[in-house]
Design a protein around this motif. Structure first.
Motif, short mmCIF file in Angstrom:
data_model
loop_
_atom_site.label_atom_id
_atom_site.label_comp_id
_atom_site.label_asym_id
_atom_site.label_seq_id
_atom_site.Cartn_x
_atom_site.Cartn_y
_atom_site.Cartn_z
N PHE A 40 7.26 42.85 -6.63
CA PHE A 40 8.43 42.16 -6.09
C PHE A 40 8.48 40.72 -6.62
O PHE A 40 9.53 40.23 -7.02
N LYS A 41 7.33 40.05 -6.66
CA LYS A 41 7.27 38.68 -7.17
C LYS A 41 7.73 38.63 -8.62
O LYS A 41 8.45 37.72 -9.02
N ALA A 59 18.06 27.52 -8.61
CA ALA A 59 17.54 28.89 -8.61
C ALA A 59 16.38 29.07 -7.64
O ALA A 59 16.35 30.03 -6.87
N GLU A 60 15.43 28.16 -7.66
CA GLU A 60 14.26 28.31 -6.79
C GLU A 60 14.66 28.21 -5.32
O GLU A 60 14.19 28.98 -4.48
N LYS A 61 15.57 27.31 -5.01
CA LYS A 61 16.05 27.16 -3.63
C LYS A 61 16.81 28.41 -3.20
O LYS A 61 16.63 28.90 -2.08
N LEU A 62 17.65 28.95 -4.06
CA LEU A 62 18.41 30.16 -3.74
C LEU A 62 17.45 31.32 -3.44
O LEU A 62 17.67 32.08 -2.50
N LEU A 63 16.39 31.42 -4.21
CA LEU A 63 15.46 32.54 -4.08
C LEU A 63 14.35 32.28 -3.06
O LEU A 63 13.46 33.11 -2.88
N ASP A 64 14.41 31.16 -2.36
CA ASP A 64 13.39 30.83 -1.37
C ASP A 64 13.17 31.95 -0.34
O ASP A 64 12.01 32.26 -0.01
N PRO A 65 14.22 32.61 0.18
CA PRO A 65 13.97 33.72 1.11
C PRO A 65 13.12 34.83 0.50
O PRO A 65 12.28 35.42 1.18
N ALA A 66 13.31 35.10 -0.77
CA ALA A 66 12.51 36.13 -1.43
C ALA A 66 11.06 35.67 -1.60
O ALA A 66 10.13 36.46 -1.39
N ILE A 70 7.38 37.38 -0.16
CA ILE A 70 6.18 37.64 -0.95
C ILE A 70 4.93 37.22 -0.17
O ILE A 70 3.92 37.93 -0.18
N GLU A 71 5.01 36.12 0.52
CA GLU A 71 3.86 35.57 1.24
C GLU A 71 3.64 36.22 2.61
O GLU A 71 2.61 35.99 3.24
N ASP A 72 4.57 37.02 3.07
CA ASP A 72 4.50 37.61 4.41
C ASP A 72 3.66 38.89 4.39
O ASP A 72 4.15 39.99 4.13
#
Length: 107
Positions: A40-41, A59-66, A70-72
């Motif tokens: 997924f990462k 881009a990084e801010k938009l993808l922050d939920p994803a 990954i860390e969950d």
């Protein structure tokens, strides 16, 4: 979130915000289940690279939920067959589903 309903589809179709990212992935259930967050990462990183290629600066801010998914570690313990995540500046939706998908990301 898990069950994909007609209202979810309608909401995704009506979301006209730009950019939007869709990530689909089959989930491993057997001994290599630890590969799921890694795969997924990789899809999230490829999505980020594509956004940057389009010169999208957040881009990084938009993808922050994803990246948070990954860390969950608790999230990855659920053993479903497929994962779908939809991200836009307005919303993000995550589904663990009972059928697998081909590994794919779309920006």
């Amino acid at each position: 979130m898990d069950e994909f309903k007609k209202d979810d589809l309608k909401e995704l179709i009506e979301d006209g915000s730009w950019p939007s990212v869709s990530i689909y992935m089959p989930m491993r259930r057997a001994e290599d289940v630890g590969q799921n967050p890694i795969r997924f990462k990789n899809l999230v990183r490829m999505s980020q690279k594509t956004l940057q290629d389009f010169e999208y600066k957040n881009a990084e801010k938009l993808l922050d939920p994803a990246y948070k998914v990954i860390e969950d570690q608790f999230f990855w313990k659920d053993r479903r067959d497929g994962l779908a995540m939809f991200i836009s500046p307005e919303r993000h939706k995550l589904f663990r589903l009972s059928h697998p998908f081909e590994e794919l990301f779309v920006v």
